[in-house]
Design a protein around this motif. Structure first.
Motif, mmCIF file in Angstrom:
data_model
loop_
_atom_site.group_PDB
_atom_site.id
_atom_site.type_symbol
_atom_site.label_atom_id
_atom_site.label_comp_id
_atom_site.label_asym_id
_atom_site.label_seq_id
_atom_site.Cartn_x
_atom_site.Cartn_y
_atom_site.Cartn_z
ATOM 1 N N GLY A 165 0.826 -1.195 0.000
ATOM 2 C CA GLY A 165 0.000 0.000 0.000
ATOM 3 C C GLY A 165 0.867 1.255 0.000
ATOM 4 O O GLY A 165 1.928 1.281 0.633
ATOM 5 N N GLN A 166 0.419 2.280 -0.691
ATOM 6 C CA GLN A 166 1.228 3.485 -0.833
ATOM 7 C C GLN A 166 1.498 4.169 0.502
ATOM 8 O O GLN A 166 2.605 4.665 0.750
ATOM 9 N N LYS A 167 0.497 4.184 1.400
ATOM 10 C CA LYS A 167 0.716 4.809 2.705
ATOM 11 C C LYS A 167 1.765 4.054 3.512
ATOM 12 O O LYS A 167 2.573 4.663 4.227
ATOM 13 N N PHE A 168 1.742 2.730 3.379
ATOM 14 C CA PHE A 168 2.746 1.939 4.079
ATOM 15 C C PHE A 168 4.135 2.197 3.494
ATOM 16 O O PHE A 168 5.115 2.331 4.231
ATOM 17 N N VAL A 169 4.217 2.267 2.167
ATOM 18 C CA VAL A 169 5.493 2.582 1.515
ATOM 19 C C VAL A 169 6.020 3.923 2.010
ATOM 20 O O VAL A 169 7.208 4.058 2.348
ATOM 21 N N ASP A 170 5.132 4.913 2.087
ATOM 22 C CA ASP A 170 5.533 6.232 2.565
ATOM 23 C C ASP A 170 6.027 6.186 4.009
ATOM 24 O O ASP A 170 6.931 6.939 4.394
ATOM 25 N N SER A 171 5.432 5.285 4.810
ATOM 26 C CA SER A 171 5.833 5.182 6.223
ATOM 27 C C SER A 171 7.239 4.624 6.384
ATOM 28 O O SER A 171 7.817 4.689 7.469
ATOM 29 N N VAL A 172 7.793 4.085 5.295
ATOM 30 C CA VAL A 172 9.149 3.543 5.319
ATOM 31 C C VAL A 172 10.141 4.477 4.639
ATOM 32 O O VAL A 172 11.232 4.729 5.152
ATOM 33 N N ILE A 173 9.770 5.018 3.483
ATOM 34 C CA ILE A 173 10.750 5.749 2.673
ATOM 35 C C ILE A 173 10.571 7.268 2.682
ATOM 36 O O ILE A 173 11.425 7.989 2.157
ATOM 37 N N TYR A 174 9.484 7.783 3.275
ATOM 38 C CA TYR A 174 9.297 9.240 3.317
ATOM 39 C C TYR A 174 10.480 9.905 4.020
ATOM 40 O O TYR A 174 10.991 9.394 5.014
ATOM 41 N N ARG A 175 10.929 11.042 3.505
ATOM 42 C CA ARG A 175 12.088 11.734 4.070
ATOM 43 C C ARG A 175 11.651 12.962 4.869
ATOM 44 O O ARG A 175 11.057 13.890 4.323
ATOM 45 N N PHE A 176 11.949 12.947 6.163
ATOM 46 C CA PHE A 176 11.736 14.134 6.976
ATOM 47 C C PHE A 176 12.847 15.140 6.674
ATOM 48 O O PHE A 176 14.020 14.778 6.637
ATOM 49 N N PHE A 177 12.456 16.393 6.461
ATOM 50 C CA PHE A 177 13.411 17.454 6.122
ATOM 51 C C PHE A 177 14.203 17.084 4.872
ATOM 52 O O PHE A 177 15.354 17.490 4.708
ATOM 53 N N ASP A 178 13.586 16.276 4.007
ATOM 54 C CA ASP A 178 14.217 15.834 2.764
ATOM 55 C C ASP A 178 15.518 15.076 3.041
ATOM 56 O O ASP A 178 16.429 15.061 2.210
ATOM 57 N N LEU A 179 15.598 14.425 4.203
ATOM 58 C CA LEU A 179 16.847 13.763 4.588
ATOM 59 C C LEU A 179 16.629 12.448 5.330
ATOM 60 O O LEU A 179 17.062 11.390 4.872
ATOM 61 N N ILE A 180 15.944 12.494 6.477
ATOM 62 C CA ILE A 180 15.841 11.328 7.360
ATOM 63 C C ILE A 180 14.662 10.449 6.948
ATOM 64 O O ILE A 180 13.510 10.901 6.961
ATOM 65 N N PRO A 181 14.903 9.191 6.575
ATOM 66 C CA PRO A 181 13.815 8.304 6.144
ATOM 67 C C PRO A 181 12.917 7.901 7.307
ATOM 68 O O PRO A 181 13.382 7.757 8.443
ATOM 69 N N ALA A 182 11.650 7.709 7.010
ATOM 70 C CA ALA A 182 10.660 7.419 8.056
ATOM 71 C C ALA A 182 10.895 6.082 8.735
ATOM 72 O O ALA A 182 10.349 5.831 9.820
ATOM 73 N N ILE A 183 11.698 5.211 8.138
ATOM 74 C CA ILE A 183 11.965 3.910 8.754
ATOM 75 C C ILE A 183 12.613 4.068 10.133
ATOM 76 O O ILE A 183 12.534 3.157 10.974
ATOM 77 N N VAL A 184 13.225 5.218 10.406
ATOM 78 C CA VAL A 184 13.846 5.434 11.716
ATOM 79 C C VAL A 184 12.799 5.431 12.827
ATOM 80 O O VAL A 184 13.127 5.153 13.989
#
Length: 333
Positions: A165-184
């Motif tokens: 699902g796209q929301k789940f994908v975003d919860s892993v690869i989305y970048r906070f401040f265009d830098l830190i991935p959401a997987i953290v």
């Protein structure tokens, strides 16, 4: 006066003592080597040093560190788990097949339940054959890994199995401040649990005891066989969780998509200071080892060598690392 100060500083900073300190702290060595390889990568390709590169480094290091958690537990207990990659791949297939582009709490719970049960079942199978049948851990886990991989072929017919699902994908690869991935965010919950399990729980203390001396642990009342089997079960579940996150990173899954993690996770654990002989190791060291393996992989990619040359060079470097980290007689035996 100045001369005496210089002599005092020379006496305090002795190369022999520095090397001895480094040998006592494999995680520190791993971090220093990571920094060195990172610097070399930047010098080779300065234009590649950007937010995207750093974010990818964090994401891949985090995924490898999570996938190596169970391997750390098993190795400290005196075992070995080569089924990590197969379990991750199977969990990724379960995730993408079950989601099929859907996003809902119920779907997430189904994915989590199915994947963790699968991982626990594989771990239980590994532990059963190692303890009850008495087969070598390396042979057992490699055989089980092969079985799981073949079952993936049967289930998918060799084709990609759905999409996350796209929301789940975003919860892993989305970048906070265009830098830190959401997987953290997942790591922020997962890693403290692993640290607690190894360092604070009664079970963690028993794992170290079993890894140090099984007979002595048995004499103190530790249920040695149960502890060893439990390490494999927990390893299977942690590998499955890593596979779920891997599905979010890849968005889709195919047979053996994370197969290389069986070996990479083992090396990350070893270079982080956990020994083959058991009883010694930390999860902090494993995280350092995961960083080193990720930086090394990025460096080899930056060199733009043919895949065959990269594989050979990667293998040679890993052999050198293992020689550095496991020079004691007990480990070699």
């Amino acid at each position: 006066m100045t001369s005496s100060k210089n002599v005092g500083m020379t006496q305090r900073i002795q190369p022999g003592k520095v090397m001895a300190a480094l040998r006592r702290s494999p995680p520190l060595v791993a971090f220093l080597l990571s920094a060195l390889l990172f610097l070399v990568t930047i010098l080779i390709n300065p234009r590649g040093f950007n937010n995207r590169f750093i974010g990818s480094l964090i994401l891949l290091t985090t995924l490898l560190a999570i996938s190596s958690a169970g391997q750390t537990l098993v190795l400290i207990g005196g075992g070995m788990d080569f089924s990590v990659g197969a379990v991750m791949s199977a969990a990724a297939i379960i995730t993408t097949y079950t989601m099929d582009k859907q996003d809902s709490l119920m779907i997430y719970l189904q994915v989590l339940a199915l994947s963790l049960v699968m991982g626990a079942a594989v771990g239980l199978l590994n532990g059963f054959f190692v303890i009850r049948i008495g087969l070598p851990a390396m042979i057992v886990t490699m055989a089980v890994s092969n079985i799981i991989t073949r079952l993936q072929y049967v289930f998918t017919s060799g084709s990609p199995a759905g999409w996350a699902g796209q929301k789940f994908v975003d919860s892993v690869i989305y970048r906070f401040f265009d830098l830190i991935p959401a997987i953290v965010l997942y790591a922020a919950v997962f890693m403290p649990i692993v640290f607690w399990l190894l360092n604070r729980s009664k079970f963690g203390k028993q794992v170290y005891m079993v890894g140090n001396n099984r007979q002595a642990a048995l004499l103190t009342g530790v249920r040695v066989n149960w502890v060893i089997i439990a390490t494999y079960v927990i390893s299977g579940m942690m590998s499955a969780f890593a596979g779920i996150l891997g599905a979010g990173y890849k968005a889709t899954a195919r047979v053996d998509i994370f197969g290389e993690y069986a070996f990479t996770s083992l090396v990350a654990v070893i270079v982080g200071g956990t020994t083959f002989s058991g009883g010694v190791g930390t999860y902090g060291g494993t995280i350092a080892g995961a960083l080193l393996m990720t930086v090394l992989s990025n460096l080899l990619t930056t060199l733009r060598l043919p895949q065959t040359s990269r594989d050979i060079l990667n293998g040679l470097i890993i052999i050198l690392l293992l020689m550095m980290y496991n020079r004691s007689k007990a480990v070699r035996q």
